[in-house]
Scaffold this active site. Sequence first.
Site, PDB file in Angstrom:
ATOM      1  N   ASP A  97      -9.249  -6.484  -1.597  1.00 37.91           N
ATOM      2  CA  ASP A  97      -9.660  -6.720  -3.149  1.00 37.91           C
ATOM      3  C   ASP A  97     -10.906  -6.849  -3.213  1.00 37.91           C
ATOM      4  OD1 ASP A  97     -10.035  -9.182  -1.977  1.00 37.91           O
ATOM      5  OD2 ASP A  97      -8.282 -10.179  -3.037  1.00 37.91           O
ATOM      6  N   PHE A 101     -10.709 -11.629  -8.472  1.00 33.91           N
ATOM      7  CA  PHE A 101      -9.719 -12.545  -8.875  1.00 33.91           C
ATOM      8  C   PHE A 101      -9.968 -14.068  -8.311  1.00 33.91           C
ATOM      9  CE2 PHE A 101      -5.794 -15.028  -8.580  1.00 33.91           C
ATOM     10  CZ  PHE A 101      -4.878 -14.758  -9.638  1.00 33.91           C
ATOM     11  N   GLN A 195      -8.365  -3.219 -17.079  1.00 34.15           N
ATOM     12  CA  GLN A 195      -8.268  -4.645 -17.639  1.00 34.15           C
ATOM     13  C   GLN A 195      -8.070  -4.480 -19.229  1.00 34.15           C
ATOM     14  OE1 GLN A 195      -7.838  -7.449 -16.295  1.00 34.15           O
ATOM     15  NE2 GLN A 195      -8.698  -7.243 -14.147  1.00 34.15           N
ATOM     16  N   ASP A 272       1.323  -5.826  -4.681  1.00 27.63           N
ATOM     17  CA  ASP A 272       0.931  -6.983  -3.358  1.00 27.63           C
ATOM     18  C   ASP A 272       1.256  -8.429  -3.923  1.00 27.63           C
ATOM     19  OD1 ASP A 272      -1.916  -8.586  -3.642  1.00 27.63           O
ATOM     20  OD2 ASP A 272      -1.589  -6.877  -5.019  1.00 27.63           O
ATOM     21  N   CYS A 310      21.145  -9.335   5.416  1.00 29.77           N
ATOM     22  CA  CYS A 310      19.716  -8.960   6.040  1.00 29.77           C
ATOM     23  C   CYS A 310      19.665  -8.381   7.450  1.00 29.77           C
ATOM     24  CB  CYS A 310      18.836 -10.085   5.891  1.00 29.77           C
ATOM     25  SG  CYS A 310      16.961  -9.769   6.373  1.00 29.77           S
ATOM     26  N   CYS A 312      16.729  -8.641   9.519  1.00 31.62           N
ATOM     27  CA  CYS A 312      15.521  -9.136  10.079  1.00 31.62           C
ATOM     28  C   CYS A 312      16.036  -9.923  11.286  1.00 31.62           C
ATOM     29  CB  CYS A 312      14.612  -9.898   9.278  1.00 31.62           C
ATOM     30  SG  CYS A 312      15.209 -11.840   9.070  1.00 31.62           S
ATOM     31  N   CYS A 315      17.531 -13.307  10.608  1.00 29.24           N
ATOM     32  CA  CYS A 315      18.996 -13.311  10.386  1.00 29.24           C
ATOM     33  C   CYS A 315      19.782 -13.040  11.453  1.00 29.24           C
ATOM     34  CB  CYS A 315      19.150 -12.550   9.197  1.00 29.24           C
ATOM     35  SG  CYS A 315      18.364 -13.258   7.552  1.00 29.24           S
ATOM     36  N   HIS A 341      11.570 -13.445   7.431  1.00 30.00           N
ATOM     37  CA  HIS A 341      12.856 -12.860   6.579  1.00 30.00           C
ATOM     38  C   HIS A 341      12.248 -12.591   5.158  1.00 30.00           C
ATOM     39  CE1 HIS A 341      16.347 -13.160   4.610  1.00 30.00           C
ATOM     40  NE2 HIS A 341      15.683 -13.694   3.548  1.00 30.00           N
TER      41      HIS A 341
END
Length: 379
Positions: A97, A101, A195, A272, A310, A312, A315, A341
Amino acid sequence: MKENAVTYELLHVDKNSGARRGVIHTPHGDIQTPVFMPVGTQATVKAMTPEELKEMVHAEIILGNTYHLFLRPGHELIKEAGGLHKFMNWDRPILTDSGGFQVFSLGQAGLRKITEDGVEFRSYLDGSKHFMGPEESIEVQQALGSDIMMCFDECCPYPSDYKYTEKSMEMTTRWAKRCKDSWTNENQALFGIIQGGFYEDLREKSAKDLIEMDFPGYAIGGISVGEPKSEFLKMLYYTTPLMPENKPRYLMGVGSPDYLIEAALAGIDMCDCVLPTRIARHGTAMISTGKVVIKNAKYEHDFTQLDPECDCYTCKNYTRAYIRHLMINKEILGIRLLSIHNLRFLTKLMDKVRIEIENDNLLNFRDDFYKKYGYTKEN
């Protein structure tokens, strides 16, 4: 500039919603879209190794934060290391970025002053004075060597009146021109940021002016900044069609499941957010039926997996009771397991979103997901 280092390939459009399935080609590999991008603020996705991000989360691209990396360890050191990819041992795409921000956020603490030249701000670390403008932001991002850089912009707080928002948007457009003039590395792409706050005519003018500059990709900034969901959706669905169809479309700062699905429905390719790792550090998991606050007493004797749906690492191997034990006792492993997770939950969600787009079924998927997760269209 030579041929763009980052390009977009459209594979399919959902005939019932207009959502798009595509691929973004970058110097460090392809990105299947729509995609959720984990945030690695300080050259690390918190609690995760790059190997885990690839093998457990299946992340295809991550973000680095220009503002934080500028303050420490410094972009010159990262350049000396061979760029951000080598510094953090990540061989897939990186987006950085602009720092805009974070500088915007400092305004609430009285730590920055905005002028036409750029922003003078004080470090949140030690109070030291610094300056960043369009040229400085591009200098830092080029030193970092990210695949995708972002133009330096001002993000208006919500709410902001029309006059302030118009003035800010016009300055962001001027800054975008300066960013493009400073961009010299043909192995990196530079995206413009639309913007205009919550005013449709300002969004339209911002998009038109930036598209004339012919950036390789475009982002929507300045929404999902505290406004009601209805306002978010209105501006999302108004702004996205203004963006070029043949280039990547990026919605900044979005990471809750409902916002990710709505972004895809609107025609967005990239999102994101720090949300999955942030809530993990506080003991919250996103699962297929909603959220689990794992510290709650009701999970003390719950020996089931975190989310039965899940796949992952967490899990497959650990129970709610064990993860609760770790979090109650402030064990680092608890944060790591929840981070794995939550990140995998979102990347898997986007896997499903891409399949549903290919099947022209994303609207039905959205409605079924909302019902199961406990969302309404208003919350």
